[in-house]
Write an enzyme that holds these catalytic residues in place. Structure first.
Site, PDB file in Angstrom:
ATOM      1  N   ASN A  16      48.622  18.059  58.657  1.00 46.68           N
ATOM      2  CA  ASN A  16      48.330  18.904  59.822  1.00 46.68           C
ATOM      3  C   ASN A  16      46.932  18.544  60.327  1.00 46.68           C
ATOM      4  OD1 ASN A  16      47.826  20.916  61.663  1.00 46.68           O
ATOM      5  ND2 ASN A  16      47.711  22.576  60.150  1.00 46.68           N
ATOM      6  N   LYS A  18      45.407  19.585  62.913  1.00 47.57           N
ATOM      7  CA  LYS A  18      44.723  20.673  63.627  1.00 47.57           C
ATOM      8  C   LYS A  18      44.092  20.128  64.921  1.00 47.57           C
ATOM      9  CE  LYS A  18      44.083  22.896  59.206  1.00 47.57           C
ATOM     10  NZ  LYS A  18      43.361  23.853  58.410  1.00 47.57           N
ATOM     11  N   HIS A 108      51.187  29.197  61.175  1.00 48.73           N
ATOM     12  CA  HIS A 108      50.032  28.771  60.381  1.00 48.73           C
ATOM     13  C   HIS A 108      49.029  29.925  60.320  1.00 48.73           C
ATOM     14  CE1 HIS A 108      46.445  26.691  59.046  1.00 48.73           C
ATOM     15  NE2 HIS A 108      47.251  25.769  58.565  1.00 48.73           N
ATOM     16  N   GLU A 110      45.972  30.052  60.628  1.00 56.61           N
ATOM     17  CA  GLU A 110      44.946  30.057  61.690  1.00 56.61           C
ATOM     18  C   GLU A 110      45.504  30.677  62.974  1.00 56.61           C
ATOM     19  OE1 GLU A 110      43.939  25.930  61.305  1.00 56.61           O
ATOM     20  OE2 GLU A 110      42.980  26.369  59.379  1.00 56.61           O
ATOM     21  N   GLU A 178      50.999  28.693  51.750  1.00 59.38           N
ATOM     22  CA  GLU A 178      49.589  28.340  51.869  1.00 59.38           C
ATOM     23  C   GLU A 178      48.729  29.580  51.637  1.00 59.38           C
ATOM     24  OE1 GLU A 178      48.937  24.644  54.355  1.00 59.38           O
ATOM     25  OE2 GLU A 178      49.183  26.249  55.801  1.00 59.38           O
ATOM     26  N   GLY A 184      41.130  24.920  53.084  1.00 63.98           N
ATOM     27  CA  GLY A 184      39.813  24.413  53.464  1.00 63.98           C
ATOM     28  C   GLY A 184      38.682  24.879  52.556  1.00 63.98           C
ATOM     29  N   SER A 224      43.850  22.969  50.130  1.00 60.71           N
ATOM     30  CA  SER A 224      42.952  22.082  49.373  1.00 60.71           C
ATOM     31  C   SER A 224      43.697  21.054  48.519  1.00 60.71           C
ATOM     32  CB  SER A 224      41.982  22.907  48.526  1.00 60.71           C
ATOM     33  OG  SER A 224      41.156  23.698  49.383  1.00 60.71           O
TER      34      SER A 224
HETATM   35  C1  PEP Z   1      46.094  23.823  56.166  1.00 61.32           C
HETATM   36  O1  PEP Z   1      45.313  24.258  56.998  1.00 61.32           O
HETATM   37  O2  PEP Z   1      47.311  23.873  56.380  1.00 61.32           O
HETATM   38  C2  PEP Z   1      45.571  23.256  54.932  1.00 61.32           C
HETATM   39  C3  PEP Z   1      46.350  23.218  53.908  1.00 61.32           C
HETATM   40  O3  PEP Z   1      44.254  22.840  54.953  1.00 61.32           O
HETATM   41  P1  PEP Z   1      43.456  22.130  53.748  1.00 61.32           P
HETATM   42  O4  PEP Z   1      44.351  21.084  53.152  1.00 61.32           O
HETATM   43  O5  PEP Z   1      42.252  21.542  54.404  1.00 61.32           O
HETATM   44  O6  PEP Z   1      43.117  23.196  52.756  1.00 61.32           O
END
Ligand code: PEP
Length: 266
Positions: A16, A18, A108, A110, A178, A184, A224
């Protein structure tokens, strides 16, 4: 309802992007990713590798993948719940399908947080994706506060249950678990934690869409993920891939994640 784990599910490694990489950068990125994976002789029958660029990159990514026959797939980071009409700024699933998108991420964290998307809206978006032949990647996950007050699985189970109420029985979907606290943050869930919630989510899919759908639904872990921890997640019977944010923006690192099957001990 008992749902067994099924090793025939092909793992999905999804990046992703973003709000990163413009359409020119997307071309350079996808080219390098494809070459890196081909040089490494990745067996694309054993893992599906997908990128989720910003909307404005999708046409470029489509043209490149189709012209050069790269064994990569792609999707969008969101989709409108509406098909057409007076909805300024929205993107229809019909348009995404016309650009050969395979997937559309919905819900998601966000978008839930910054755009106040509700579980019902996430369900409507998943249904819109399916209407147009896209597979929705339905994201669910608890915040640190949810974890503290309700434990790890209550919120993801509730989010998925409500979203799937809008989805037809036996539909093809992907679920991404997630935990918001892991996104992040550099602090991934443990494989055991991911497995425990993924197993619960598979039961939700079975209840809503039927056992066959639950058997074939891929449940991804996200939060992460790096090349150093991916293999430990994929050893879990109910974890069928990863949704990767930050690490998906570095070609070599994302390629190593996609090559998790070649990591020692897997
Ligand atoms: C995400 O935003 O879907 C995500 C998993 O981000 P990250 O891998 O940076 O934690």
């Amino acid at each position: 309802m008992a749902v067994t784990s099924d090793s025939t599910r092909i793992p999905l490694i999804a990046g992703n992007w973003k709000l990163n990489l413009d359409h020119l950068q997307s071309i350079a990125f996808v080219q390098k990713l494809a070459w890196t994976l081909q040089d490494a002789k990745l067996d694309f029958r054993k893992v599906e590798v997908a990128v989720f660029p910003p909307f404005t990159d999708i046409r470029s990514v489509q043209s490149l993948i189709s012209a050069d026959h790269y064994p990569l797939v792609f999707g969008s980071q969101d989709v409108s719940e509406h098909d057409s009409g007076a909805f300024t700024g929205e993107i229809s699933g019909a348009f995404l399908k016309a650009l050969d998108c395979s997937y559309a991420i919905v819900g998601h964290s966000e978008r839930r947080e910054y755009h106040h998307e509700t579980n019902e809206q996430v369900g409507a978006k998943a249904a819109a994706a399916i209407r147009h032949g896209l597979v929705p990647v339905i994201c669910v996950g608890e915040t640190a506060e949810d974890l503290e007050s309700r434990g790890p699985s209550a919120v993801p189970v509730e989010q998925l249950t409500i979203a799937l109420a809008a989805v037809p029985k036996n539909a093809d979907i992907v679920v991404a678990y997630e935990p918001v606290w892991a996104i992040g943050s550099g602090q991934a869930a443990t494989p055991d934690q991911a497995e425990a919630v993924a197993a619960q989510l598979r039961l939700v899919v079975a209840e809503a869409l039927g056992n066959d759908a639950a058997e074939r639904t891929r449940i991804l872990y996200g939060g992460s993920v790096k090349s150093g921890n991916i293999a430990s997640f994929l050893r879990e019977p109910n974890v069928d891939g990863a949704l990767v944010g930050g690490a998906s923006l570095v070609v070599d690192e994302f390629a190593k994640i996609a090559r998790f099957q070649s990591h020692v001990g897997v």
